[in-house]
Design a protein around this motif. Structure first.
Motif, short mmCIF file in Angstrom:
data_model
loop_
_atom_site.label_atom_id
_atom_site.label_comp_id
_atom_site.label_asym_id
_atom_site.label_seq_id
_atom_site.Cartn_x
_atom_site.Cartn_y
_atom_site.Cartn_z
N ASP A 134 -10.67 6.37 6.96
CA ASP A 134 -11.94 5.82 6.47
C ASP A 134 -12.22 4.48 7.16
OD1 ASP A 134 -14.19 5.12 5.11
OD2 ASP A 134 -13.23 5.01 3.13
N PRO A 135 -13.22 4.45 8.07
CA PRO A 135 -13.52 3.20 8.78
C PRO A 135 -13.98 2.07 7.86
CG PRO A 135 -14.70 5.05 9.76
CD PRO A 135 -14.03 5.56 8.53
N LEU A 162 0.83 -1.20 0.00
CA LEU A 162 0.00 0.00 0.00
C LEU A 162 0.87 1.26 0.00
CD1 LEU A 162 -2.76 -0.99 2.60
CD2 LEU A 162 -2.92 -1.04 0.10
N SER A 163 0.39 2.28 -0.71
CA SER A 163 1.11 3.55 -0.75
C SER A 163 0.82 4.33 0.54
CB SER A 163 0.67 4.36 -1.97
OG SER A 163 -0.67 4.77 -1.82
N ARG A 164 1.56 5.42 0.68
CA ARG A 164 1.36 6.27 1.86
C ARG A 164 -0.06 6.83 1.88
NH1 ARG A 164 4.68 9.11 5.54
NH2 ARG A 164 3.64 10.95 6.28
N GLU A 165 -0.56 7.24 0.73
CA GLU A 165 -1.92 7.77 0.65
C GLU A 165 -2.95 6.70 1.04
OE1 GLU A 165 -2.62 9.28 -3.24
OE2 GLU A 165 -1.16 10.90 -3.02
N ILE A 206 -9.96 -3.75 4.40
CA ILE A 206 -8.56 -4.22 4.41
C ILE A 206 -8.34 -5.19 5.57
CG2 ILE A 206 -6.16 -3.47 4.71
CD1 ILE A 206 -7.21 -2.80 1.97
N PHE A 207 -8.85 -4.83 6.74
CA PHE A 207 -8.66 -5.65 7.95
C PHE A 207 -9.20 -7.07 7.73
CE2 PHE A 207 -10.27 -7.18 12.08
CZ PHE A 207 -9.09 -7.19 12.80
N HIS A 208 -10.40 -7.18 7.19
CA HIS A 208 -11.02 -8.50 7.01
C HIS A 208 -10.42 -9.28 5.85
CE1 HIS A 208 -14.01 -8.18 10.13
NE2 HIS A 208 -14.27 -6.94 9.73
#
Length: 182
Positions: A26-27, A15-18, A33-35
Motif C-alpha cells: 500500500d503506497p 510492526l507485525s509481519r502483516e 509510515i515513512f514520513h
C-alpha cells in the motif's frame, strides 16, 4: 529474528509481519509510515533550514546586485567599446591619460591641422586658377571678394590652431609643462 531492515530502522520493529506486508503493498500506508520516521523528519527539517539559508543569501545578493548592476553594465559597455576599437581593457586603462599618450595626441593633431590648412589653401588656389583660366570668374568679380574673405577667415582659424599646438609642443619639449597627479 533480526533482519537488516529492522537493524537499519528500529522504528519498524514494533510492526507485525502483516503490517510490513501492507507497508510494501500500500503506497499510502508506506508514505504515512515513512514520513513518521525520526530520520526522515530530521532530514526534512535540515532541508528546510538549508532552503531558508539559501533564500536569505539570495535575497542579500539581489539587494547588492541592484546596487552594483548599473555600474557593472557601464563597465561591460566600456570594455566592449575598447575591444571593438582594437585594444584591450587592461592596455587602455592607463594609456589614455599618460603624458606620453597626450604628447603623441598633440603631435598627431598638430600634423592633422597643418594638413587641413594646406589642403584648404591648395583647393582655393586650384579653384581660383581654374576660374581665371576658363574666363568664368575674375579676381575682381562680385562673388570673388566674399570667397576670398571666407577663405582668409577659415585659413586663419586653421593656422591659429596649428601654431597654438606648435607652441604647446615647444613648451613640452623645453620642460615647461608640469603634470599634476590629481
Amino acid at each position: 529474528m533480526s533482519t537488516p531492515l529492522l537493524s537499519d530502522f528500529p522504528e519498524l520493529a514494533d510492526l507485525s509481519r502483516e503490517d510490513l506486508e501492507d507497508l510494501l503493498s500500500d503506497p499510502v500506508y508506506f508514505q504515512a509510515i515513512f514520513h513518521s520516521l525520526d530520520r526522515v523528519k530530521a532530514m526534512y527539517q535540515s532541508q528546510a533550514e538549508l532552503g531558508m539559508a539559501n533564500e536569505s543569501i539570495a535575497s542579500a545578493f539581489r539587494s547588492r546586485y541592484t546596487d552594483y548592476a548599473p555600474r557593472r553594465r557601464r563597465r561591460l559597455t566600456m570594455r566592449r567599446t575598447w575591444r571593438q576599437g582594437g585594444g584591450t581593457w587592461r592596455e587602455s586603462s592607463g594609456r589614455c591619460i599618460s603624458p606620453q599618450f597626450l604628447l603623441m595626441r598633440l603631435k598627431h593633431s598638430k600634423t592633422a591641422q597643418d594638413d587641413a590648412s594646406e589642403a584648404l589653401a591648395s583647393a582655393f588656389v586650384s579653384s581660383s586658377s581654374t576660374d581665371a583660366g576658363s574666363g568664368t570668374g575674375t579676381p575682381n568679380g562680385a562673388g570673388a571678394g566674399k570667397e576670398i574673405d571666407d577663405f582668409i577667415r577659415e585659413f586663419k582659424d586653421l593656422r591659429k590652431t596649428y601654431h597654438k599646438r606648435v607652441m604647446w609642443e615647444d613648451r613640452w619639449s623645453s620642460g615647461r609643462v608640469n603634470w599634476r597627479d590629481d
